[in-house]
Design an enzyme around this catalytic site. Structure first.
Site, PDB file in Angstrom:
ATOM      1  N   LYS A 216       0.835  -1.206   0.000  1.00 10.26           N
ATOM      2  CA  LYS A 216       0.000   0.000   0.000  1.00 10.26           C
ATOM      3  C   LYS A 216       0.867   1.252   0.000  1.00 10.26           C
ATOM      4  CE  LYS A 216      -2.869   0.834   3.669  1.00 10.26           C
ATOM      5  NZ  LYS A 216      -2.654   2.211   4.177  1.00 10.26           N
TER       6      LYS A 216
ATOM      7  N   GLN B 263       4.550   9.150   7.284  1.00 13.87           N
ATOM      8  CA  GLN B 263       3.659  10.088   6.585  1.00 13.87           C
ATOM      9  C   GLN B 263       4.118  11.520   6.820  1.00 13.87           C
ATOM     10  OE1 GLN B 263      -0.380   9.102   7.666  1.00 13.87           O
ATOM     11  NE2 GLN B 263      -0.254   7.088   6.708  1.00 13.87           N
TER      12      GLN B 263
ATOM     13  N   ASP C  20       1.546  -1.292  11.871  1.00 14.70           N
ATOM     14  CA  ASP C  20       0.246  -1.727  11.343  1.00 14.70           C
ATOM     15  C   ASP C  20      -0.050  -3.195  11.659  1.00 14.70           C
ATOM     16  OD1 ASP C  20      -0.121   0.791  10.303  1.00 14.70           O
ATOM     17  OD2 ASP C  20       0.579   0.263   8.297  1.00 14.70           O
TER      18      ASP C  20
ATOM     19  N   ARG D  64      -7.706  -3.288   9.356  1.00 14.38           N
ATOM     20  CA  ARG D  64      -6.751  -4.175  10.047  1.00 14.38           C
ATOM     21  C   ARG D  64      -7.434  -4.893  11.228  1.00 14.38           C
ATOM     22  NH1 ARG D  64      -2.894  -3.769   6.664  1.00 14.38           N
ATOM     23  NH2 ARG D  64      -2.169  -1.738   5.950  1.00 14.38           N
TER      24      ARG D  64
HETATM   25  C1  S3P Z   1       2.304   4.735   6.214  1.00 18.18           C
HETATM   26  C2  S3P Z   1       2.869   5.067   7.409  1.00 18.18           C
HETATM   27  C3  S3P Z   1       2.337   4.634   8.709  1.00 18.18           C
HETATM   28  C4  S3P Z   1       1.375   3.463   8.555  1.00 18.18           C
HETATM   29  C5  S3P Z   1       0.399   3.678   7.443  1.00 18.18           C
HETATM   30  C6  S3P Z   1       1.111   3.871   6.119  1.00 18.18           C
HETATM   31  C7  S3P Z   1       2.903   5.262   4.970  1.00 18.18           C
HETATM   32  O1  S3P Z   1       1.622   5.713   9.292  1.00 18.18           O
HETATM   33  O2  S3P Z   1       0.709   3.238   9.767  1.00 18.18           O
HETATM   34  O3  S3P Z   1      -0.475   2.569   7.330  1.00 18.18           O
HETATM   35  O4  S3P Z   1       2.572   4.772   3.881  1.00 18.18           O
HETATM   36  O5  S3P Z   1       3.737   6.168   5.069  1.00 18.18           O
HETATM   37  P1  S3P Z   1       2.360   6.852  10.173  1.00 18.18           P
HETATM   38  O6  S3P Z   1       3.266   7.600   9.302  1.00 18.18           O
HETATM   39  O7  S3P Z   1       1.233   7.696  10.699  1.00 18.18           O
HETATM   40  O8  S3P Z   1       3.082   6.119  11.252  1.00 18.18           O
END
Ligand code: S3P
Length: 427
Positions: free
Chosen positions: A19, A168, A314, A387
């Site tokens: 993803k 993120q 996750d 999830r």
């Molecule tokens: C993700 C980062 C994670 C993860 C999310 C996808 C990404 O979140 O939990 O499912 O693709 O950068 P956070 O950056 O909030 O930890």
């Protein structure tokens, strides 16, 4: 969805594409000059939200759902156009936060909104650094949540220390940094997944990593790429757990991404005494992949804390399920981020695993599970968190009686064929 006890799970399976990598391929492909071709793209609702948002900004994206191949006709770093409509991110935090980093530098105003879960998720964590760089935000809701408006502009590079280990947040800052007037760096408390850094490098930008700091220099052009997306280890995690806790089982999951910033689940499985092997390891644009084979194991509890947490954030719901089937105590600490995911995953795991008869207590930053109690079926409210729905499908398949999962269609977010794939292994 109703689930009854399954006897054994055996066979080979391929899980859908990663993803995180799928989202990034749409965004960098849109900003590159030329056509980026992506194979193994995840056809889940979250990644489709990324496609529709960039289409609204003038990018032509051909998505062949049957083959899983996506062609993005990028228009270059300055080719996006003002959307005539709200950018609807659905349930996707990744779309919201990464796209905000790009919007921070565009010469127009755009509005981002999403579903009820997105409207509760914290956006201050990107609004603060992107505002420091020069973007203007107007939150249309309380507590800096969606919906919000972003007006982009000229950005200046910053050296930002993030209070959270979040890919993120890191990615939003690095993407904005492509447009800034100098170097931009972000330091996080623990290293989070590095897919953005790896992909930015592949697209020809100057990005460097040093420990928990990532630094990007302004880019003049991104070059379109061929991207092959490996299977998502977060989706593989349900079959890893199922193969370990279900009697008489052996499952091989083919071509799973095993980037070291994502492989915490493998470390934890080994620490819990799992029979687990990785074979056929391949490297693709710095994103390694391999086949994972698991078989029924006597698991024991362990402590999970510190810098491994972002590498399995996750997977904590399904790890909690494994812990309920393990002998002894599992302690999960430093995982307060679970409270601000698609649902409050500490509360939801405690409530639902308790309803099935497990001995679990929530803590401020995680949970404590005393494993080994027999579980029984229950009605599980997924809170429309994909999830949670998938984790309790695996728990339900290993407990007595029937488990009913409400809102189980939310698996579409990251794994539309999940129930079909479980059925394939039951034969
Ligand atoms: C993700 C980062 C994670 C993860 C999310 C996808 C990404 O979140 O939990 O499912 O693709 O950068 P956070 O950056 O909030 O930890």
């Amino acid at each position: 969805m109703k689930i009854t006890h399954y006897q054994k799970l055996r066979g080979e399976i391929t899980v859908p594409g990663d993803k995180s990598i799928s989202h990034r391929s749409i965004m960098l492909g849109s900003l590159a000059k030329g056509t980026t071709e992506v194979t193994g793209f995840l056809q889940g609702a979250d990644c489709l939200s990324s496609i529709s948002c960039f289409e609204k900004m003038g990018i032509t994206i051909e998505n062949n759902v049957k083959t899983g191949t996506v062609r993005i006709h990028g228009k270059g770093l300055h080719g996006l156009t003002k959307p005539s409509d709200i950018l609807d991110v659905g349930n996707s935090g990744t779309t919201t936060r990464l796209m905000s980093g790009i919007l921070a530098a565009q010469p127009f105003t755009a509005t981002i909104d999403g579903d009820a879960s997105i409207r509760k998720r914290p956006m201050g964590r990107i609004i603060t650094p992107l505002s420091m760089m020069g973007a203007r935000f107007e939150s249309l809701a309380a507590d800096q949540c969606a919906p919000f408006k972003i007006t982009g502009g000229r950005l200046k590079g910053i050296a930002y220390t993030s209070p959270v280990a979040s890919a993120q947040v890191k990615s939003a800052i690095l993407l904005a940094g492509l447009y800034a007037d100098g170097e931009t760096s972000i330091t996080e408390p623990f290293l989070s997944r590095n897919h953005t850094e790896l992909m930015l490098k592949a697209f020809g930008t100057d990005v460097r990593s040093n420990g928990t700091t990532a630094t990007v220099r302004p880019a003049s052009e991104l070059t379109a790429q061929q991207i092959s997306v490996p299977g998502d280890i977060s989706s593989a995690a349900y079959f890893i757990a199922a193969g370990l806790i279900t009697p008489n089982s052996e499952i091989t999951i083919k071509n799973v991404g095993i980037n070291p910033t994502r492989d915490g689940i493998l470390t934890v499985c080994k620490a819990m005494g799992a029979n687990i092997q990785i074979s056929n390891i391949k490297d693709g644009i710095g994103e390694p992949a391999g086949d994972i084979t698991v078989s029924t194991s006597e698991l024991h509890g362990c402590t999970i804390e510190g810098d491994i947490i972002p590498k399995l954030i996750d997977e904590i719901p399904i790890i909690a399920v494994m812990a309920a089937y393990a002998k002894g105590t599992t302690i999960i600490k430093d995982a307060q981020e679970l409270k601000v995911k698609e649902s409050n995953r500490i509360d939801v795991m405690v409530k639902n695993l308790s309803a099935m008869g497990a001995d679990i207590e929530g803590t401020e930053d995680g949970m404590i599970i005393h494993g080994g109690r027999p579980l029984h079926g229950a009605v599980i409210d997924s809170k429309l968190d994909h999830r949670i729905a998938m984790s309790f499908t695996i728990a339900g398949g290993n407990s007595d009686g029937e488990t009913e999962i409400t809102g189980s269609e939310c698996v579409n977010i990251s794994y539309p064929a999940f129930y079909n794939d479980i059925n394939l292994l039951m034969r």
